[in-house]
Design an enzyme around this catalytic site. Sequence first.
Site, PDB file in Angstrom:
ATOM      1  N   CYS A  13       0.859  -1.181   0.000  1.00 47.88           N
ATOM      2  CA  CYS A  13       0.000   0.000   0.000  1.00 47.88           C
ATOM      3  C   CYS A  13       0.901   1.239   0.000  1.00 47.88           C
ATOM      4  CB  CYS A  13      -0.890   0.004   1.241  1.00 47.88           C
ATOM      5  SG  CYS A  13       0.097   0.047   2.774  1.00 47.88           S
ATOM      6  N   CYS A  97       2.607   5.757   8.894  1.00 48.71           N
ATOM      7  CA  CYS A  97       1.655   5.897   7.786  1.00 48.71           C
ATOM      8  C   CYS A  97       0.777   7.123   8.033  1.00 48.71           C
ATOM      9  CB  CYS A  97       0.783   4.647   7.703  1.00 48.71           C
ATOM     10  SG  CYS A  97      -0.554   4.851   6.513  1.00 48.71           S
ATOM     11  N   HIS A 125      -0.312  -4.741  19.652  1.00 51.07           N
ATOM     12  CA  HIS A 125       0.128  -4.372  18.298  1.00 51.07           C
ATOM     13  C   HIS A 125       0.765  -2.981  18.355  1.00 51.07           C
ATOM     14  CE1 HIS A 125      -0.053  -3.133  14.072  1.00 51.07           C
ATOM     15  NE2 HIS A 125      -0.106  -4.426  13.774  1.00 51.07           N
ATOM     16  N   GLU A 127       0.835  -0.473  16.423  1.00 51.09           N
ATOM     17  CA  GLU A 127      -0.018   0.661  16.056  1.00 51.09           C
ATOM     18  C   GLU A 127      -0.936   1.042  17.216  1.00 51.09           C
ATOM     19  OE1 GLU A 127      -3.806   1.900  13.408  1.00 51.09           O
ATOM     20  OE2 GLU A 127      -2.539   0.369  12.479  1.00 51.09           O
ATOM     21  N   THR A 165      -5.970   0.694  12.069  1.00 50.18           N
ATOM     22  CA  THR A 165      -6.251   0.842  10.631  1.00 50.18           C
ATOM     23  C   THR A 165      -6.272  -0.474   9.859  1.00 50.18           C
ATOM     24  OG1 THR A 165      -3.902   1.168  10.120  1.00 50.18           O
ATOM     25  CG2 THR A 165      -5.199   3.158  10.565  1.00 50.18           C
ATOM     26  N   CYS A 195      -7.983   1.581   6.930  1.00 52.88           N
ATOM     27  CA  CYS A 195      -7.411   2.257   5.763  1.00 52.88           C
ATOM     28  C   CYS A 195      -7.961   1.676   4.470  1.00 52.88           C
ATOM     29  CB  CYS A 195      -5.890   2.209   5.820  1.00 52.88           C
ATOM     30  SG  CYS A 195      -5.176   0.750   5.050  1.00 52.88           S
TER      31      CYS A 195
END
Length: 313
Positions: A13, A97, A125, A127, A165, A195
């Site tokens: 991505c 990101c 995680h 993120e 995301t 996302c």
Amino acid sequence: MGVILLAEPRGFCAGVDRAIEIVERALAKFGRPIYVRHEIVHNTYVVNDLKDKGAIFIEELSDVPPGATLVFSAHGVSKAVQDEARARGFQIFDATCPLVTKVHVEVAKLHKEGFEFIMIGHKGHPEVEGTMGQLESGIHLVEDVADVAHVQPSQTSKLAVVTQTTLSVDDAAEISAAVKARFPLIREPKQQDICYATQNRQDAIKVMSPQVDIVIVVGSPTSSNSNRLRELAEKLGTPAFMVDSAEELQPAWFEGKTRVGLTAGASAPEVLVKQVIDRIKALGAVAVRKMDGIEETVKFPLPKGLRMDVPAS
């Protein structure tokens, strides 16, 4: 075995492309080593390739020498990590990101207005740790519908929901509905936090799964979005396996199967997909057919100091 059906879109991505390019340009501009906090993206091949080029991956900032160049991974980092990195005097490039940064900005903005947050995501995680670490307190993590009943915010008039995301779109919607049922006044993001690439790859699996006998997902075990693709195919009733490389493919999986679906998580490079195709062909597949799918044109700018003045390697 007859045909391999190739999912569209699949693989890298825009956020992953940008993160890898940041490390490669930093290496080209400043020379090795470049330190990277956490795996730049969750893919074994990508991490090993960058190690060969001179990147050193660390978890603790105390492992980075003073004055070094440091890159934050695509998953984002907590305020505490940002502050410590600045205090240690590193030259910092942030490869978070932009879609994760958008969630961080939203959290900071609403926090100023007195909001608390419910975050839908996977505990541990990076993120999730980065987003929850934007505030010292006031973000409550829920991993599933059952967790929603146990959340105890200090007030319910100013609550907002945010999402990791890379979740399963369907699971997140189900948990979101439970959150809304319990906290009817909760504020939802204008655009969902999941996302575009996660959504597109899951949508492609939904179209592909019913057309094939087995689904292979190229992705590393630590990759959240790759794991969700495998789970989704299985939920739709198609046997599915995730592999980090072509060597992990087992001939037994393909016995009696005539159509193989193939996709790749957002952090898995196309070179691995090609190797997997070659291996499945060696096991008897005779043709490769590409599905029709959304063409992704999203591109994110590089940080200042790494733009076009340095050719990417």
